[in-house]
Design a protein around this motif. Structure first.
Motif, PDB file in Angstrom:
ATOM      1  N   TYR A   1      42.820  34.577  43.408  1.00  0.00           N
ATOM      2  CA  TYR A   1      41.356  34.876  43.266  1.00  0.00           C
ATOM      3  C   TYR A   1      40.987  35.241  41.564  1.00  0.00           C
ATOM      4  CZ  TYR A   1      40.101  35.830  47.806  1.00  0.00           C
ATOM      5  OH  TYR A   1      39.725  35.558  49.361  1.00  0.00           O
ATOM      6  N   GLY A   2      42.244  34.766  40.763  1.00  0.00           N
ATOM      7  CA  GLY A   2      41.940  34.937  39.478  1.00  0.00           C
ATOM      8  C   GLY A   2      41.973  36.241  38.808  1.00  0.00           C
ATOM      9  N   LEU A   3      42.743  37.424  39.467  1.00  0.00           N
ATOM     10  CA  LEU A   3      42.812  38.532  39.234  1.00  0.00           C
ATOM     11  C   LEU A   3      43.919  38.843  38.316  1.00  0.00           C
ATOM     12  CD1 LEU A   3      41.616  40.191  42.581  1.00  0.00           C
ATOM     13  CD2 LEU A   3      40.432  39.514  40.556  1.00  0.00           C
ATOM     14  N   LYS A   4      43.971  39.505  37.328  1.00  0.00           N
ATOM     15  CA  LYS A   4      45.129  39.764  36.526  1.00  0.00           C
ATOM     16  C   LYS A   4      45.670  41.095  36.827  1.00  0.00           C
ATOM     17  CE  LYS A   4      46.679  38.788  31.876  1.00  0.00           C
ATOM     18  NZ  LYS A   4      46.260  38.228  30.670  1.00  0.00           N
TER      19      LYS A   4
ATOM     20  N   ASP B   1      46.079  45.482  41.431  1.00  0.00           N
ATOM     21  CA  ASP B   1      47.188  45.797  40.952  1.00  0.00           C
ATOM     22  C   ASP B   1      47.829  47.086  41.751  1.00  0.00           C
ATOM     23  OD1 ASP B   1      48.907  45.067  38.373  1.00  0.00           O
ATOM     24  OD2 ASP B   1      48.412  46.953  37.808  1.00  0.00           O
ATOM     25  N   MET B   2      46.754  47.849  41.799  1.00  0.00           N
ATOM     26  CA  MET B   2      47.389  49.186  42.660  1.00  0.00           C
ATOM     27  C   MET B   2      47.738  48.895  44.230  1.00  0.00           C
ATOM     28  SD  MET B   2      44.779  51.983  41.451  1.00  0.00           S
ATOM     29  CE  MET B   2      44.312  52.374  39.745  1.00  0.00           C
ATOM     30  N   LEU B   3      47.171  47.715  44.571  1.00  0.00           N
ATOM     31  CA  LEU B   3      47.433  47.351  45.943  1.00  0.00           C
ATOM     32  C   LEU B   3      48.832  46.912  46.169  1.00  0.00           C
ATOM     33  CD1 LEU B   3      46.393  46.821  49.023  1.00  0.00           C
ATOM     34  CD2 LEU B   3      45.614  44.724  48.320  1.00  0.00           C
ATOM     35  N   VAL B   4      49.229  45.981  44.952  1.00  0.00           N
ATOM     36  CA  VAL B   4      50.667  45.427  45.227  1.00  0.00           C
ATOM     37  C   VAL B   4      51.501  46.630  45.168  1.00  0.00           C
ATOM     38  CG1 VAL B   4      52.242  44.302  43.835  1.00  0.00           C
ATOM     39  CG2 VAL B   4      49.859  43.325  44.334  1.00  0.00           C
TER      40      VAL B   4
ATOM     41  N   SER C   1      33.659  52.150  43.927  1.00  0.00           N
ATOM     42  CA  SER C   1      32.840  53.214  43.254  1.00  0.00           C
ATOM     43  C   SER C   1      33.913  54.237  42.667  1.00  0.00           C
ATOM     44  CB  SER C   1      31.863  54.020  44.277  1.00  0.00           C
ATOM     45  OG  SER C   1      32.863  54.648  45.518  1.00  0.00           O
ATOM     46  N   LEU C   2      34.972  54.081  43.362  1.00  0.00           N
ATOM     47  CA  LEU C   2      36.089  54.970  42.417  1.00  0.00           C
ATOM     48  C   LEU C   2      36.515  54.165  41.186  1.00  0.00           C
ATOM     49  CD1 LEU C   2      38.343  56.146  45.355  1.00  0.00           C
ATOM     50  CD2 LEU C   2      37.126  57.590  44.186  1.00  0.00           C
ATOM     51  N   ALA C   3      36.506  53.116  41.244  1.00  0.00           N
ATOM     52  CA  ALA C   3      36.865  52.143  40.142  1.00  0.00           C
ATOM     53  C   ALA C   3      35.791  52.319  38.911  1.00  0.00           C
ATOM     54  CB  ALA C   3      36.951  51.016  40.136  1.00  0.00           C
ATOM     55  N   ASN C   4      34.541  52.492  39.300  1.00  0.00           N
ATOM     56  CA  ASN C   4      33.414  52.707  38.528  1.00  0.00           C
ATOM     57  C   ASN C   4      33.579  53.970  37.811  1.00  0.00           C
ATOM     58  OD1 ASN C   4      31.824  50.521  37.982  1.00  0.00           O
ATOM     59  ND2 ASN C   4      29.926  51.549  39.292  1.00  0.00           N
ATOM     60  N   ALA C   5      34.064  54.800  38.524  1.00  0.00           N
ATOM     61  CA  ALA C   5      34.147  56.219  37.909  1.00  0.00           C
ATOM     62  C   ALA C   5      35.517  56.649  37.155  1.00  0.00           C
ATOM     63  CB  ALA C   5      33.760  57.247  38.975  1.00  0.00           C
TER      64      ALA C   5
ATOM     65  N   HIS D   1      39.680  39.093  50.594  1.00  0.00           N
ATOM     66  CA  HIS D   1      38.268  38.563  50.856  1.00  0.00           C
ATOM     67  C   HIS D   1      37.291  39.657  50.696  1.00  0.00           C
ATOM     68  CE1 HIS D   1      35.696  35.705  52.515  1.00  0.00           C
ATOM     69  NE2 HIS D   1      35.216  36.457  53.421  1.00  0.00           N
ATOM     70  N   ALA D   2      37.488  40.716  51.450  1.00  0.00           N
ATOM     71  CA  ALA D   2      36.522  42.004  51.451  1.00  0.00           C
ATOM     72  C   ALA D   2      36.241  42.219  49.825  1.00  0.00           C
ATOM     73  CB  ALA D   2      36.899  43.236  52.361  1.00  0.00           C
ATOM     74  N   LEU D   3      37.514  42.490  49.141  1.00  0.00           N
ATOM     75  CA  LEU D   3      37.202  43.039  47.826  1.00  0.00           C
ATOM     76  C   LEU D   3      36.407  41.971  47.243  1.00  0.00           C
ATOM     77  CD1 LEU D   3      40.803  43.730  46.399  1.00  0.00           C
ATOM     78  CD2 LEU D   3      38.782  45.362  46.637  1.00  0.00           C
ATOM     79  N   SER D   4      36.360  40.607  47.303  1.00  0.00           N
ATOM     80  CA  SER D   4      35.745  39.676  46.469  1.00  0.00           C
ATOM     81  C   SER D   4      34.079  39.734  46.862  1.00  0.00           C
ATOM     82  CB  SER D   4      36.351  38.252  46.581  1.00  0.00           C
ATOM     83  OG  SER D   4      35.941  37.801  47.974  1.00  0.00           O
ATOM     84  N   LEU D   5      34.093  39.956  48.205  1.00  0.00           N
ATOM     85  CA  LEU D   5      32.527  40.241  48.551  1.00  0.00           C
ATOM     86  C   LEU D   5      31.855  41.465  48.138  1.00  0.00           C
ATOM     87  CD1 LEU D   5      32.836  39.120  52.355  1.00  0.00           C
ATOM     88  CD2 LEU D   5      31.890  37.784  50.499  1.00  0.00           C
ATOM     89  N   CYS D   6      32.794  42.273  47.976  1.00  0.00           N
ATOM     90  CA  CYS D   6      32.266  43.742  47.460  1.00  0.00           C
ATOM     91  C   CYS D   6      31.689  43.888  45.975  1.00  0.00           C
ATOM     92  CB  CYS D   6      33.121  44.820  47.728  1.00  0.00           C
ATOM     93  SG  CYS D   6      32.887  45.861  48.894  1.00  0.00           S
ATOM     94  N   SER D   7      32.525  43.014  45.248  1.00  0.00           N
ATOM     95  CA  SER D   7      32.111  43.246  43.701  1.00  0.00           C
ATOM     96  C   SER D   7      32.583  41.696  43.189  1.00  0.00           C
ATOM     97  CB  SER D   7      32.597  44.301  43.166  1.00  0.00           C
ATOM     98  OG  SER D   7      32.843  44.170  41.570  1.00  0.00           O
ATOM     99  N   ASP D   8      32.024  41.330  41.879  1.00  0.00           N
ATOM    100  CA  ASP D   8      32.619  40.254  41.518  1.00  0.00           C
ATOM    101  C   ASP D   8      32.926  40.720  40.024  1.00  0.00           C
ATOM    102  OD1 ASP D   8      29.305  38.664  41.799  1.00  0.00           O
ATOM    103  OD2 ASP D   8      29.867  40.631  40.470  1.00  0.00           O
ATOM    104  N   SER D   9      33.238  42.025  39.689  1.00  0.00           N
ATOM    105  CA  SER D   9      33.882  42.289  38.633  1.00  0.00           C
ATOM    106  C   SER D   9      35.138  42.279  38.708  1.00  0.00           C
ATOM    107  CB  SER D   9      33.685  43.870  38.550  1.00  0.00           C
ATOM    108  OG  SER D   9      34.703  44.511  37.806  1.00  0.00           O
ATOM    109  N   LEU D  10      35.732  41.163  37.921  1.00  0.00           N
ATOM    110  CA  LEU D  10      37.235  40.619  37.780  1.00  0.00           C
ATOM    111  C   LEU D  10      38.232  42.119  37.244  1.00  0.00           C
ATOM    112  CD1 LEU D  10      37.467  37.137  36.331  1.00  0.00           C
ATOM    113  CD2 LEU D  10      37.641  37.903  38.773  1.00  0.00           C
ATOM    114  N   CYS D  11      37.463  42.538  36.214  1.00  0.00           N
ATOM    115  CA  CYS D  11      38.209  43.921  36.041  1.00  0.00           C
ATOM    116  C   CYS D  11      38.420  44.844  36.990  1.00  0.00           C
ATOM    117  CB  CYS D  11      37.470  44.385  34.708  1.00  0.00           C
ATOM    118  SG  CYS D  11      38.282  45.494  33.807  1.00  0.00           S
ATOM    119  N   ASP D  12      37.548  45.218  37.838  1.00  0.00           N
ATOM    120  CA  ASP D  12      37.687  46.331  38.695  1.00  0.00           C
ATOM    121  C   ASP D  12      38.545  45.874  40.058  1.00  0.00           C
ATOM    122  OD1 ASP D  12      36.248  48.124  37.493  1.00  0.00           O
ATOM    123  OD2 ASP D  12      34.470  48.118  38.771  1.00  0.00           O
TER     124      ASP D  12
END
Length: 600
Positions: free
Chosen positions: A176-179, A151-154, A103-107, A134-145
């Motif tokens: 997970y194919g995240l950029k 990125d921020m986690l790393v 939701s923060l990413a959305n905003a 795993h939890a991230l991928s379940l929460c949303s399939d927006s590759l962008c978010d």
DNA sequence: ACTAGGCAGA
């Protein structure tokens, strides 16, 4: 299934969730909507004590759930999340953290996400990297978010000094194919370099290219630095070519890094590439700066090539590049190491004339020069000058003096100095102890050395690789390689990474006891630990086999080291030559040294 | 993202 509908509910329009709430309000007796808006008000106004009383009847988790369902402002949810984890010691499931992040990413509240992840990584280390993804991928399939979050986690892992986890997160992001971006990859690369994890660093580099992550000049500079640090200078040059072909131009730091790679090499004539690098710099229109010259000068000095260093020094001045205290210290160190103390005087005056103030390193260089030449009395006089005439001695000053006393067998003087450090407000460090332990071992006082190791641990210091190398060497010398091997195992237990020296020392112990099987097993073990046998390893083994009269095997080892591209050194020749003399063969030119096979 | 000093192995 459930999660999918949940996340759709959450992300696609507040209208839907409002509708749902309206419906609920309609159906249920107590109005949840109103309850929620009251709560929101409390959070917004930071009425934490009132909120506390509220929470006597509702549990925080369901309140959090309510906030999410009502489509509350993510900043409010974040506020409640942080407050309740901090003040109520709440731990929420990963799913909640992920929903909050989304939701923060959305905003587009990126700074809030960064600081949330920072705290999350700092305290939530019990969450495995894989479970987070795993939890991230379940929460949303927006590759962008998800990419932004990954990125921020790393970055959060790296900033919290957890580069191994950052590395794992980097790999998972790929799965997970995240950029990812240079914003996280550069700090990750740099952290891996600092931790000497050059294998992982190279992996990240290769992956970054595969995943087509955009590089900047900083990324390349870090990679080149890492490779240089690992002694892989050819690879470093290759990366420099890679960057050019990708249209990223090397800058002065790139060249400095490469030059520094040569400087760090422990090889005679190591600066032979310096001219070529300087010419390439000039051709690319890049002017050397003071760091470039300082690296050059120090490199030449370490190579024993004082005249080249002086030439570079003159060039530096004629180009109008700022000469600083580091320049003078490198030259001082070079002159002192050669015992050219007379010339240091003039240099020192020049330094003072140009308005530069000598520092502790300056005096330590001089002190070290005396110590290396075994001029113990001069060293002590200088040491007293340093401590009495208002110059500030450092731990290194003391360690240098302590070391020379230990080497001279004057253990009482060494210990007296160690004791007087505290008066100057200086704490003995691990090197202080290593010097003393070396001194005791040299005197044959292994028990004293072992006690000193216990003492340093009691003082809150950590025995390092050098400490163990000294003790292992001492036991081997006493013919107790079995006991020494126990120390090697202990190193793993306390999380130390044995060095080449560790293995080579123990191997030498085995060889001296004639236990060649154990020696060869140790070679296998070190290679398993990704420490490749170096020239010293082979010298130790060859000597061991020669002494047992096993010339065939010794010769096999010689061929093996040549096949591996290792270069025999002075010691290799001495061992082989000695063996041939013994056999009555007259060794002549180098090429004939390796022809004693079959004679056993 | 790059520069200076001390300790350990054949």
């Amino acid at each position: 299934m459930l999660l999918n509908s949940l996340k759709r509910n959450f992300f696609h329009g507040k209208t839907f969730s409002r509708n749902k709430l309206d419906l609920r309000a309609f159906c249920s007796a107590d109005s949840i909507t109103q309850n929620t808006s009251t709560i929101e008000e409390l959070i917004r106004k930071q009425r934490w004590s009132k909120l506390r009383t509220h929470l006597k009847t509702t549990n925080p988790t369901s309140l959090l759930q309510q906030l999410f369902d009502s489509g509350a402002d993510p900043v409010l949810i974040l506020g409640f999340f942080n407050w309740s984890t901090r003040e109520l010691s709440m731990t929420y499931s990963l799913e909640f953290a992920c929903r909050l992040l989304h939701s923060l990413a959305n905003a587009k509240m990126y700074p809030k996400m960064r600081s949330f992840l920072h705290g999350f990584v700092k305290n939530g280390s019990f969450n495995s990297v894989s479970s987070i993804f795993h939890a991230l991928s379940l929460c949303s399939d927006s590759l962008c978010d998800n990419s932004i979050i990954a990125d921020m986690l790393v970055l959060a892992y790296v900033k919290n000094m957890k580069p191994r986890l950052g590395f794992e997160a980097f790999r998972r992001a790929g799965d997970y194919g995240l950029k990812l971006s240079v914003l996280s990859c550069n700090p990750l690369l740099n952290a891996l370099v600092k931790e000497s994890q050059s294998e992982s660093m190279e992996h990240v580099y290769k992956e970054m290219r595969k995943r087509r992550i955009e590089f900047d000049v900083i990324s390349f500079n870090i990679v080149i630095n890492g490779l240089c640090k690992a002694g892989k200078l050819n690879k470093a040059s290759d990366v420099m070519e890679d960057m050019k072909s990708l249209g990223v131009l090397p800058n002065v730091i790139t060249y400095n890094t490469l030059l520094d790679g040569y400087r760090k090499k422990a090889k005679i004539g190591k600066m032979y590439k310096a001219d070529a690098i300087m010419i390439e710099m000039a051709e690319s229109g890049i002017s050397p700066n003071e760091i470039t010259f300082n690296i050059l000068i120090d490199g030449f000095c370490k190579d024993g090539n004082i005249s080249a260093a002086m030439k570079a020094f003159e060039e530096m001045k004629s180009q109008g590049v700022k000469v600083d205290v580091i320049t003078y210290n490198s030259l001082t160190n070079g002159l002192c190491s050669c015992g050219r103390f007379d010339e240091v005087v003039g240099l020192h005056e020049q330094m003072l004339c140009s308005g530069l103030k000598p520092n502790a390193v300056t005096y330590n260089a001089l002190l070290n020069g005396y110590c290396k030449k075994k001029m113990v009395d001069q060293a002590r006089r200088l040491f007293d000058d340093i401590t009495n005439q208002g110059m500030i001695p450092t731990v290194v000053t003391y360690n240098t003096m302590i070391d020379v006393y230990c080497k001279d067998g004057r253990m009482e003087d060494a210990f007296m100095l160690r004791n007087s450090m505290l008066d100057k407000g200086l704490l003995p460090d691990i090197s202080t102890y290593n010097c003393l332990i070396t001194g005791l071992c040299r005197k044959g006082d292994f028990e004293g050395a072992k006690n000193l190791k216990n003492e340093l641990i009691n003082k809150g210091l950590r025995a390092d690789c050098v400490t163990y190398n000294i003790l292992i060497g001492a036991l081997c010398k006493k013919g107790e390689s079995k006991r020494a091997a126990k120390l090697l195992d202990e190193m793993f237990k306390v999380g130390l990474n044995p060095s080449h020296i560790t293995y080579n020392t123990l191997m030498d112990g085995y060889c001296k006891e004639g236990n060649l099987v154990a020696a060869l097993n140790l070679k296998t073990r070190m290679e398993k630990e990704k420490k490749l046998a170096n020239i010293v390893t082979y010298n130790v083994l060859i000597k061991g086999f020669c002494q047992k009269g096993k010339l065939k095997e010794a010769n096999g080892l010689l061929n093996e080291l040549l096949e591996k591209g290792l270069i025999p050194n002075q010691t290799t020749y001495e061992i082989v030559r000695g063996e041939m003399m013994e056999k009555g063969i007259i060794p002549d030119i180098e090429g004939h040294l390796f022809n004693f096979s079959g004679s056993s």
